[in-house]
Scaffold this motif. Structure first.
Motif, mmCIF file in Angstrom:
data_model
loop_
_atom_site.group_PDB
_atom_site.id
_atom_site.type_symbol
_atom_site.label_atom_id
_atom_site.label_comp_id
_atom_site.label_asym_id
_atom_site.label_seq_id
_atom_site.Cartn_x
_atom_site.Cartn_y
_atom_site.Cartn_z
ATOM 1 N N ALA A 125 4.998 -19.561 -4.816
ATOM 2 C CA ALA A 125 5.682 -19.153 -6.047
ATOM 3 C C ALA A 125 6.121 -17.702 -5.973
ATOM 4 C CB ALA A 125 4.766 -19.375 -7.251
ATOM 5 N N ASP A 126 5.263 -16.804 -5.459
ATOM 6 C CA ASP A 126 5.618 -15.383 -5.373
ATOM 7 C C ASP A 126 6.783 -15.158 -4.427
ATOM 8 O OD1 ASP A 126 3.673 -14.692 -7.179
ATOM 9 O OD2 ASP A 126 2.173 -14.134 -5.669
ATOM 10 N N ARG A 127 6.786 -15.865 -3.294
ATOM 11 C CA ARG A 127 7.918 -15.715 -2.357
ATOM 12 C C ARG A 127 9.210 -16.183 -2.996
ATOM 13 N NH1 ARG A 127 4.180 -17.609 1.577
ATOM 14 N NH2 ARG A 127 5.080 -19.718 1.427
ATOM 15 N N TYR A 128 9.116 -17.304 -3.716
ATOM 16 C CA TYR A 128 10.328 -17.812 -4.369
ATOM 17 C C TYR A 128 10.832 -16.815 -5.413
ATOM 18 C CZ TYR A 128 13.617 -20.650 -6.923
ATOM 19 O OH TYR A 128 14.770 -21.098 -7.525
ATOM 20 N N ILE A 129 9.933 -16.231 -6.192
ATOM 21 C CA ILE A 129 10.341 -15.269 -7.220
ATOM 22 C C ILE A 129 10.988 -14.050 -6.567
ATOM 23 C CG2 ILE A 129 9.477 -13.670 -8.982
ATOM 24 C CD1 ILE A 129 7.374 -15.797 -9.682
ATOM 25 N N ASP A 130 10.416 -13.581 -5.478
ATOM 26 C CA ASP A 130 11.017 -12.448 -4.772
ATOM 27 C C ASP A 130 12.439 -12.773 -4.325
ATOM 28 O OD1 ASP A 130 8.716 -10.928 -5.080
ATOM 29 O OD2 ASP A 130 7.921 -11.438 -3.092
ATOM 30 N N ASP A 131 12.603 -13.955 -3.746
ATOM 31 C CA ASP A 131 13.935 -14.361 -3.273
ATOM 32 C C ASP A 131 14.905 -14.538 -4.437
ATOM 33 O OD1 ASP A 131 12.970 -14.328 -0.704
ATOM 34 O OD2 ASP A 131 12.649 -16.493 -0.585
ATOM 35 N N LYS A 132 14.422 -15.089 -5.542
ATOM 36 C CA LYS A 132 15.293 -15.311 -6.693
ATOM 37 C C LYS A 132 15.771 -13.988 -7.280
ATOM 38 C CE LYS A 132 15.680 -17.600 -11.178
ATOM 39 N NZ LYS A 132 16.848 -18.403 -10.790
ATOM 40 N N LEU A 133 14.846 -13.045 -7.429
ATOM 41 C CA LEU A 133 15.235 -11.753 -7.999
ATOM 42 C C LEU A 133 16.209 -11.024 -7.086
ATOM 43 C CD1 LEU A 133 11.828 -10.522 -9.475
ATOM 44 C CD2 LEU A 133 13.744 -11.596 -10.652
ATOM 45 N N ALA A 134 15.994 -11.131 -5.783
ATOM 46 C CA ALA A 134 16.934 -10.510 -4.840
ATOM 47 C C ALA A 134 18.311 -11.163 -4.939
ATOM 48 C CB ALA A 134 16.389 -10.625 -3.416
ATOM 49 N N GLU A 135 18.330 -12.473 -5.104
ATOM 50 C CA GLU A 135 19.601 -13.187 -5.238
ATOM 51 C C GLU A 135 20.316 -12.792 -6.526
ATOM 52 O OE1 GLU A 135 20.641 -17.638 -4.091
ATOM 53 O OE2 GLU A 135 19.666 -17.568 -6.053
ATOM 54 N N LEU A 136 19.574 -12.704 -7.626
ATOM 55 C CA LEU A 136 20.182 -12.296 -8.894
ATOM 56 C C LEU A 136 20.754 -10.890 -8.796
ATOM 57 C CD1 LEU A 136 17.567 -13.658 -11.490
ATOM 58 C CD2 LEU A 136 19.884 -14.516 -11.113
ATOM 59 N N GLN A 137 20.026 -9.978 -8.173
ATOM 60 C CA GLN A 137 20.499 -8.605 -8.037
ATOM 61 C C GLN A 137 21.753 -8.532 -7.174
ATOM 62 O OE1 GLN A 137 19.556 -5.886 -9.466
ATOM 63 N NE2 GLN A 137 17.477 -6.224 -10.241
ATOM 64 N N GLN A 180 8.555 -6.637 -13.829
ATOM 65 C CA GLN A 180 9.358 -5.637 -14.518
ATOM 66 C C GLN A 180 10.793 -5.620 -14.020
ATOM 67 O OE1 GLN A 180 8.143 -3.927 -17.160
ATOM 68 N NE2 GLN A 180 10.291 -3.333 -17.478
ATOM 69 N N ASP A 181 10.992 -5.898 -12.722
ATOM 70 C CA ASP A 181 12.365 -5.913 -12.201
ATOM 71 C C ASP A 181 13.172 -7.042 -12.822
ATOM 72 O OD1 ASP A 181 10.614 -7.601 -10.907
ATOM 73 O OD2 ASP A 181 11.349 -7.194 -8.890
ATOM 74 N N TYR A 182 12.527 -8.167 -13.129
ATOM 75 C CA TYR A 182 13.222 -9.257 -13.832
ATOM 76 C C TYR A 182 13.561 -8.834 -15.259
ATOM 77 C CZ TYR A 182 13.911 -13.697 -16.279
ATOM 78 O OH TYR A 182 14.418 -14.716 -17.066
ATOM 79 N N VAL A 183 12.604 -8.230 -15.944
ATOM 80 C CA VAL A 183 12.833 -7.778 -17.319
ATOM 81 C C VAL A 183 13.983 -6.784 -17.356
ATOM 82 C CG1 VAL A 183 11.828 -6.555 -19.284
ATOM 83 C CG2 VAL A 183 10.455 -8.209 -18.002
ATOM 84 N N ASN A 184 13.990 -5.835 -16.427
ATOM 85 C CA ASN A 184 15.065 -4.842 -16.380
ATOM 86 C C ASN A 184 16.416 -5.490 -16.116
ATOM 87 O OD1 ASN A 184 13.185 -2.834 -16.820
ATOM 88 N ND2 ASN A 184 12.950 -2.334 -14.637
#
Length: 463
Positions: A396-408, A432-436
């Motif tokens: 789950a953490d790896r997926y979240i990291d990849d998702k946030l990088a993709e969104l950015q 916090q990076d998602y919230v921002n």
């Protein structure tokens, strides 16, 4: 998926898909043709699906005619009813792979019935067997465990003939060769599916099940349909045609239970084949004369058959189409947006993205991998299995990291948030990076299922 591939995205690398390569291969001709003709792919896929249904049913009827089945005289006037089972009964499962696979599977079933009880002087031609085998192979290529739907009727034919040579008929060689060639092609063109995607699916996606919904939605009607076979034409033994379709239907319940998702298109093979068996049962003739139509089907039984068909169709009639008001609100705010989804259900983003004329920004169709991994981490922790819980937490953490990088990186114009997936949204909100990042988006529309957010003016490039 097909459009992304045509645009240059690499399947299982740039575009993560839960299904094996035959899925895009199956629909690619229709999508590519639509691009050449300048029409929406949805139109060409529907025409393509109708053509496949007509071709499968037409070849099945031709094989039945050449086989000289005793019930042909009663059977052929019922062809519109069989066509309705293929194109009306599926409802929201129309154009699904299972629907097209069953349409092309019909010739093999009819040929199997011919093999089970051949009529003297009538032998299937080589090309009949080859075409039936090619059609039957499609269902197995759609999902390998549908091989059981091929095997069970074949075993019945061998038992009925008291000859194992029936299992060595040309159509089965064709299916075997096609499937072997497919495995080689997958390994050559898409090795990532076997080495990366399938282990990931087995670890997460394939473990998700909803057995209660499956049992309550499908089992009662299916059992009644099976019992109904004995009420129609009482006293007549089941003909080879009826037996083959019934056994194929029973075999199709194995993949339905194995997948355990409860989705309607997973149930289509079992239900379409048992309803076809019921129609075939009404056309049976007296086996002592092979001319008499046998006992007539009573009016009450006809009404019951219609009621069973309607009840069986109910799970297929729902729609995932978003509300027109929601679509209108989004269209009034933005045109042809890039779209991303926060949520694990594919239905939250599709067909909404297509209705908006948008471009899907993500590699995944939804957050199913992260959402399922998060769910299993909680379950395993609750069961006291710390190692497994840690494993799923890492996924789950790896997926979240990849998702946030993709969104950015892609900064989609529109983000669709699935309301029901509160645990997944809460998990992302702990970052916090998602919230921002989400502070750059403002809600513009919502319904009971989703909230739609639009990127604020001045953030990134305008679409």
């Amino acid at each position: 998926m097909c459009e992304r591939m045509l645009a240059g995205d690499r399947l299982y690398v740039d575009l993560i898909e839960t299904n094996p390569p035959f899925t895009p291969w199956m629909f690619m001709p229709a999508v590519a043709l639509a691009h050449q003709l300048g029409v929406p792919p949805e139109i060409s896929v529907h025409v393509y699906s109708y053509a496949i249904c007509l071709a499968g049913l037409g070849l099945a009827a031709l094989i039945a005619r050449r086989a000289g089945f005793a019930e042909n005289r009663a059977l052929f006037p019922m062809l519109p009813l069989f066509l309705a089972l293929l194109v009306i009964f599926p409802g929201n499962a129309f154009t699904q792979r299972e629907q097209l696979g069953i349409a092309l599977f019909l010739p093999l079933l009819v040929l199997t019935a011919w093999r089970a009880a051949p009529i003297e002087g009538r032998v299937p031609s080589l090309w009949t067997a080859v075409l039936a085998g090619l059609g039957g192979s499609v269902l197995v290529l759609v999902k390998p465990y549908y091989a059981v739907v091929v095997l069970v009727p074949a075993l019945y034919a061998a038992w009925n003939r008291r000859s194992i040579r029936t299992l060595l008929a040309m159509e089965y060689w064709v299916i075997g060769l096609v499937c072997a060639a497919y495995v080689v092609a997958v390994q050559h063109f898409y090795p990532e599916f076997l080495s990366v995607i399938y282990p990931m699916l087995a670890d997460t996606y394939m473990r998700i099940e909803n057995m209660r919904a499956l049992l309550t939605t499908y089992v009662p009607v299916y059992v009644i349909a099976l019992v109904m076979l004995r009420f129609l034409r009482p006293g007549l033994p089941l003909s080879p045609l009826v037996m083959v379709f019934t056994l194929a239907s029973l075999a199709a319940t194995v993949p339905l239970i194995y997948q355990a998702k409860g989705w309607s298109y997973h149930a289509f093979p079992a239900f379409s084949l048992i309803l076809a068996a019921l129609l075939l049962r009404t056309s049976q003739v007296d086996p002592t004369t092979y001319k008499s139509p046998g006992p007539p089907v009573e009016l009450g039984h006809k009404v019951l058959l219609a009621a069973i068909t309607i009840a069986a169709a109910i799970p297929f009639m729902g729609t995932l189409k978003p509300d027109a008001e929601l679509v209108a609100k989004i269209k009034s705010a933005v045109r042809q947006p890039t779209i991303a989804l926060v949520g694990s259900d594919i239905a939250a983003g599709h067909p909404l993205a297509r209705m908006l004329g948008g471009r899907w920004a993500s590699s995944y169709c939804s957050d199913w991998l992260g959402g399922y991994a998060l769910y299993f981490s909680v379950i395993e922790a609750r069961n006291g299995n710390k190692a497994a819980a840690d494993h799923y937490r890492q996924v789950a953490d790896r997926y979240i990291d990849d998702k946030l990088a993709e969104l950015q990186t892609k900064r989609p114009t529109v983000i669709v948030v699935q309301k029901a997936d509160k645990d997944w949204t809460a998990e992302l909100s702990r970052r916090q990076d998602y919230v921002n990042f989400m502070r750059n988006y403002q809600p513009i529309a919502e319904d009971d299922e989703v909230q739609v957010l639009l990127r604020s003016a001045g953030i990134g490039q305008a679409e």
